[in-house]
Design a protein around this motif. Structure first.
Motif, PDB file in Angstrom:
ATOM      1  N   ASP A  62       0.819  -1.214   0.000  1.00 20.22           N
ATOM      2  CA  ASP A  62       0.000   0.000   0.000  1.00 20.22           C
ATOM      3  C   ASP A  62       0.855   1.269   0.000  1.00 20.22           C
ATOM      4  O   ASP A  62       0.477   2.268  -0.621  1.00 20.22           O
ATOM      5  CB  ASP A  62      -0.961  -0.002   1.206  1.00 20.22           C
ATOM      6  N   ILE A  63       1.987   1.226   0.684  1.00 21.71           N
ATOM      7  CA  ILE A  63       2.898   2.383   0.660  1.00 21.71           C
ATOM      8  C   ILE A  63       3.419   2.602  -0.759  1.00 21.71           C
ATOM      9  O   ILE A  63       3.424   3.721  -1.282  1.00 21.71           O
ATOM     10  CB  ILE A  63       4.075   2.185   1.651  1.00 21.71           C
ATOM     11  N   SER A  66       0.783   4.045  -3.028  1.00 24.94           N
ATOM     12  CA  SER A  66       0.176   5.311  -2.576  1.00 24.94           C
ATOM     13  C   SER A  66       0.715   6.510  -3.372  1.00 24.94           C
ATOM     14  O   SER A  66       1.667   6.381  -4.132  1.00 24.94           O
ATOM     15  CB  SER A  66       0.495   5.536  -1.091  1.00 24.94           C
ATOM     16  N   ASP A  67       0.109   7.663  -3.161  1.00 26.92           N
ATOM     17  CA  ASP A  67       0.571   8.886  -3.824  1.00 26.92           C
ATOM     18  C   ASP A  67       1.583   9.647  -2.965  1.00 26.92           C
ATOM     19  O   ASP A  67       2.021  10.738  -3.346  1.00 26.92           O
ATOM     20  CB  ASP A  67      -0.635   9.814  -4.087  1.00 26.92           C
ATOM     21  N   SER A  68       1.951   9.072  -1.843  1.00 28.91           N
ATOM     22  CA  SER A  68       2.865   9.760  -0.928  1.00 28.91           C
ATOM     23  C   SER A  68       4.207  10.050  -1.600  1.00 28.91           C
ATOM     24  O   SER A  68       4.672   9.289  -2.452  1.00 28.91           O
ATOM     25  CB  SER A  68       3.089   8.874   0.300  1.00 28.91           C
ATOM     26  N   LYS A  71       8.048   7.184   0.387  1.00 32.28           N
ATOM     27  CA  LYS A  71       7.596   5.783   0.356  1.00 32.28           C
ATOM     28  C   LYS A  71       8.503   4.867   1.175  1.00 32.28           C
ATOM     29  O   LYS A  71       8.746   3.715   0.811  1.00 32.28           O
ATOM     30  CB  LYS A  71       7.486   5.322  -1.093  1.00 32.28           C
TER      31      LYS A  71
END
Lengths: 174, 174
Positions: A62-63, A66-68, A71
């Protein structure tokens, strides 16, 4: 052999049944001892696998997806099972692992991962940059590693009982 | 851990189900390759276990328990499976192993072995004098050895797919 999500799931979905057939109902003489100081028993290893289902493979996927902008994975606690498993039977742990694995594989399947996603990257706190396909391949190898380890730890308990056959048993000399 | 027939049977009777849940229905990409020249695939290993049920453990027990003056074992053929398994599916082999193991454990239980019998000796063609309890303990460790090996051979197929995680996977570096 090239990585594919489906051939990986073939192995991942089998692990709970393999471990249950190997360990459930077995005498504690087989499942409670380890290989010596700072080593793990089969019981400890199932707790470790549970912690991986909760905090390692899918949360790290999920990391990566993700759009983070950061990461970096949360470091994995290799000793969580010594607290988390307390008061639980081995059969409790096997059932919990089985339920978590099913849930995680359902979630993985629901993602319908394609090549673009499988090449996306995350940052391992010690190993550096890793791809999603490497994470998922490592999940598979991690299962196989610990199934193998459990068999080795069990074999170790009969090390002195096999006599001269010890020379022929690679598992007792590794 | 001291050797007991009953705690040994606990492991021996689980092996067919463990192997079936690990291997039956799995893609041949997992079960047909080995680890390189002169190594065995999961398919080969099941054939080897079948040959052991037919010619090794129980026939050697019978030699030890016999009244013969010469208790030398017949040498075991480590390559019999390459001929015997021909034309059979992995699922055929798993079913044959399961049936043979059940039959052999029924026979072992029927012997009601006591301490006097467990200390009786046979002559291994290479290792020399061995006791019945050592033979039976070796049967258990031999199972665990090959379950562990199958997991290692499978893991090997993903050696290049895990990337930098290889450093953390003992099974890929043994």
């Amino acid at each position: 052999m090239k990585f594919y999500v489906n051939t990986s799931i073939e192995v991942l979905e089998r692990t709970p049944a393999v471990l249950s057939h190997l360990l459930a109902g077995l005498s504690p003489e087989w499942t409670a001892p380890n290989e010596g100081p700072d080593t793990w028993s089969p019981y400890d290893i199932i707790g470790h696998l549970i912690h991986g289902e909760k905090t390692d493979w899918i949360p790290r996927m999920d990391i990566i997806l993700s759009d983070s902008t950061d990461k970096t994975f949360v470091p994995f606690d290799r000793f969580a099972q010594f607290k988390d498993s307390q008061g639980q039977s081995l059969e409790d742990l096997l059932a919990e692992f089985s339920a978590l694995r099913k849930e995680n594989l359902d979630y993985l399947r629901s993602k319908n991962l394609g090549d673009q996603q499988l090449t996306m990257k995350g940052m391992h706190p010690e190993l550096g940059e890793v791809s999603l396909s490497e994470l998922l391949a490592s999940w598979v190898v991690h299962d196989l590693n610990h199934i193998s380890q459990i068999n080795r730890v069990m074999a170790h308990q009969y090390k002195n009982e096999v006599g001269v056959w010890q020379a022929y048993m690679g598992i007792l000399n590794s």
